[in-house]
Design an enzyme around this catalytic site. Structure first.
Site, PDB file in Angstrom:
ATOM      1  N   HIS A   1       3.907  -0.447  -1.939  1.00  9.78           N
ATOM      2  CA  HIS A   1       2.470  -0.555  -1.660  1.00  9.78           C
ATOM      3  C   HIS A   1       2.021  -1.993  -1.902  1.00  9.78           C
ATOM      4  CE1 HIS A   1       1.466   3.858  -1.463  1.00  9.78           C
ATOM      5  NE2 HIS A   1       2.671   3.898  -2.006  1.00  9.78           N
TER       6      HIS A   1
ATOM      7  N   GLU B   1       3.865  -1.553  -6.426  1.00  6.58           N
ATOM      8  CA  GLU B   1       2.816  -2.390  -5.841  1.00  6.58           C
ATOM      9  C   GLU B   1       3.347  -3.820  -5.835  1.00  6.58           C
ATOM     10  OE1 GLU B   1      -0.264  -1.360  -4.866  1.00  6.58           O
ATOM     11  OE2 GLU B   1      -0.390   0.675  -5.668  1.00  6.58           O
TER      12      GLU B   1
ATOM     13  N   GLU C   1      -1.049  -1.927   3.952  1.00  2.00           N
ATOM     14  CA  GLU C   1      -0.251  -2.536   2.872  1.00  2.00           C
ATOM     15  C   GLU C   1       1.134  -2.824   3.431  1.00  2.00           C
ATOM     16  OE1 GLU C   1      -0.610   0.273  -0.327  1.00  2.00           O
ATOM     17  OE2 GLU C   1      -2.807   0.092  -0.373  1.00  2.00           O
TER      18      GLU C   1
ATOM     19  N   HIS D   1       0.292   3.533   3.122  1.00  2.00           N
ATOM     20  CA  HIS D   1      -1.022   3.013   3.476  1.00  2.00           C
ATOM     21  C   HIS D   1      -0.803   1.924   4.516  1.00  2.00           C
ATOM     22  CE1 HIS D   1      -2.225   4.317  -0.834  1.00  2.00           C
ATOM     23  NE2 HIS D   1      -2.434   5.305   0.032  1.00  2.00           N
TER      24      HIS D   1
END
Length: 575
Positions: free
Chosen positions: A284, A368, A186, A183
């Protein structure tokens, strides 16, 4: 969200029969609506959807939305964050779901802090990151090779750094990869992976632990998976596609074929086919959690059932090893120990980690690493401090488990083979590198039976015992036909006493050592014509031609080097 809470929700879901329309929850659980703020390349914008019961959540999955998170509201309802297009928003309204557009925090953080922002210290540009990677190759050419593994939809190179003590040379060692920024908004993982590359290269030859990691592993670091999205600050690629929903998936797209997938997905699928990655992770932003398989355990139109990956315990053990070394992640109030199974949080289809695990046998996770997609760049030293030891520890696990080579028993040619764990559910395999024939697999401590198979060869099985933190070795030598037994003894030609000796089939990887007490040896070999060689310390070796068509006995008598009986006309004595 706590794992226990999610499990109770999903168990309840299995017991309910969905109704035909979503019950409208109290609107008070939703924040005020904002003007929709779509990403570049896309008409999708973030919304918060109120889901009053498990049945409504189940039906929501059938919309196949780009879901990005689920939380439990104060009244027990679920709040689902998703990115929707205007047509998907209309379908949600028609189905009776209550939702509101919310601020696009990922894009807003990029606008505030990204490469083209007015921040005091903006993020480096794509070109600046590319130059930083190139500088590593220039400074450490013996350790680093910069590869362009493909190009994005808009033609930007997708760069990967290869790091090894013999960079560019295929060796019998496990392959590992860190990937970031599927993404494009990110960005924290870009800096984390590049700092890791810089640490490994600057520490080589100075820090024994990091030197060993570079020497024993082939490391690949791909900081910017989605270059177009990174430049534009978009979650999506230039076609408006979420690249972490674009892989083959065992429920929605089970054909492992790059055809029809996005250009960037095809690049990384082919990258995966060309290598034998044992472990990997993709970075991410948006929260703090390590997410591991499965991402999906049921088709979108089927009830979710509790299901766990065959390596569930290993995923948890390795994941805990990462998060427990990242204080902020480990202390998460949303995820116990900073960990979640993907489906316990929310299901996604076409994710990279499930594809890598199912189709490539790779121990792959999604990390993440920051609450904001693009935090202030001046905070990267703090993020690095939080992640450095975790990244190194997790990467170091790639040299544990078991490994070896799979070779042609006749001439030692490396084979393109699969080594599976008997009695374990799929995926239970490791793939060999056909250039070297080596295979590697991480696994928990225990006793296993491994089976090696290659096209055109008869399979072979062998037991292996694995200890935590170590790597057990098991080599396989396969034959196109049934193997035969070659056995015999090696003794002293003058005294008849048994010798501790080596018996080799020259040109073949197969050899045997004798029992010193009896001089006996035995080995399984392919039928064929060979040159046999017996050797022992302080003895003349002996070589002989042998045509082996069935199990047979070959005895050897060796003369001591200082033997007065050795004469020049003995043709079998090699001086």
């Amino acid at each position: 969200m706590k794992r226990s809470a999610v499990v109770l929700v999903l168990i309840a879901l299995c017991l309910l029969v969905p109704s035909q329309a979503a019950s409208a929850p109290q609107a008070s659980i939703l924040p005020p609506a904002v003007k929709p703020q779509p990403y570049p390349f896309s008409d999708r914008y973030p919304v918060l959807i109120a889901v009053p019961d498990p049945g409504a959540l189940h039906r929501l999955y059938a919309f196949n939305l780009d879901i990005d998170g689920i939380e439990v509201a104060a009244d027990g309802s679920r709040l689902v964050t998703a990115f929707v297009s205007p047509s998907e928003a209309a379908a949600l309204t028609k189905a009776g779901y209550d939702f509101v557009p919310i601020p696009n925090e990922g894009y807003n953080s990029f606008l505030a802090n990204g490469p083209y922002s007015n921040a005091p210290i903006p993020w480096p540009t794509y070109e600046e990151f590319a130059a930083r990677m190139a500088a590593l190759e220039t400074t450490y050419p013996e350790l680093v090779k910069l590869h362009i593994i493909g190009n994005s939809l808009q033609g930007r190179p997708i760069y990967c750094l290869q790091i090894s003590d013999n960079v560019g040379v295929e060796e019998d060692e496990p392959e590992f990869r860190y990937v970031s920024t599927m993404h494009g908004d990110e960005t924290t993982g870009v800096e984390m992976t590049l700092r890791l590359a810089e640490l490994l290269t600057t520490s080589y030859g100075m820090d024994s632990t990091l030197t060993a990691l570079v020497a024993e592993t082939e490391i690949w670091i791909c900081p910017i998976y989605n270059p177009d999205g990174f430049v534009a600050g978009s979650r999506y690629n230039a076609n408006g596609i979420d690249l972490n929903r674009n892989y083959p998936d065992r429920f929605t797209d089970p054909e492992d074929d790059p055809t029809g997938h996005e250009v960037e997905t095809q690049v990384f699928m082919n990258f995966g086919y060309q290598h034998r990655f044992v472990m990997g992770a993709n970075y991410h932003g948006g929260t703090l959690v390590l997410n591991y398989p499965w991402d999906a355990v049921a088709a979108p139109d089927e009830p979710i059932i509790a299901a766990y990956a065959p390596d569930e315990a290993l995923f948890y053990y390795f994941g805990y090893g990462y998060t427990s070394r990242n204080p902020e992640m480990f202390a998460s109030t949303s995820f116990e120990d900073g960990l979640t199974r993907g489906w316990e949080w929310y299901q996604i289809y076409g994710g990279m980690q499930d594809w890598a695990y199912v189709y490539r046998g790779e121990h792959h996770v999604t990390i993440e690493v920051s609450i904001l997609g693009a935090p202030k760049y001046e905070l990267m030293a703090d993020y690095w401090e939080s992640n450095r030891e975790a990244m190194l520890w997790w990467m170091s696990q790639v040299v544990t488990g078991f490994g070896g080579v799979v070779l042609d028993a006749r001439d030692g040619t490396p084979l393109d083979a699969r080594v599976s764990v008997d009695g374990m559910e799929q995926p239970n395999f490791a793939r060999t590198d056909p250039q070297v024939g080596d295979y590697h697999r991480v696994i928990l401590e225990g006793d296993y039976t491994l089976s090696a198979a290659a096209d055109g060869y008869i399979g072979q099985s062998a037991p292996v015992s694995v200890l935590t933190g170590t790597a057990a070795r098991q080599d396989f030598y396969l034959c196109p036909e049934e193997m035969i037994t070659l056995e015999g003894t090696v003794s002293d030609a003058e005294t008849g006493l048994p010798l501790a000796a080596m018996v080799e089939m020259l040109g073949s990887p197969i050899s045997a050592v004798t029992d010193p007490a009896t001089g006996a040896y035995s080995m399984r070999v392919c039928p064929g014509d060979y040159t046999l060689r017996a050797s022992a310390v302080d003895y003349y070796p002996e070589e002989r031609l042998a045509s082996l068509t069935e199990s047979s006995v070959q005895d050897f008598e060796l003369y001591p080097i200082n033997s007065p009986t050795v004469v020049a006309f003995l043709p079998f004595v090699i001086r």
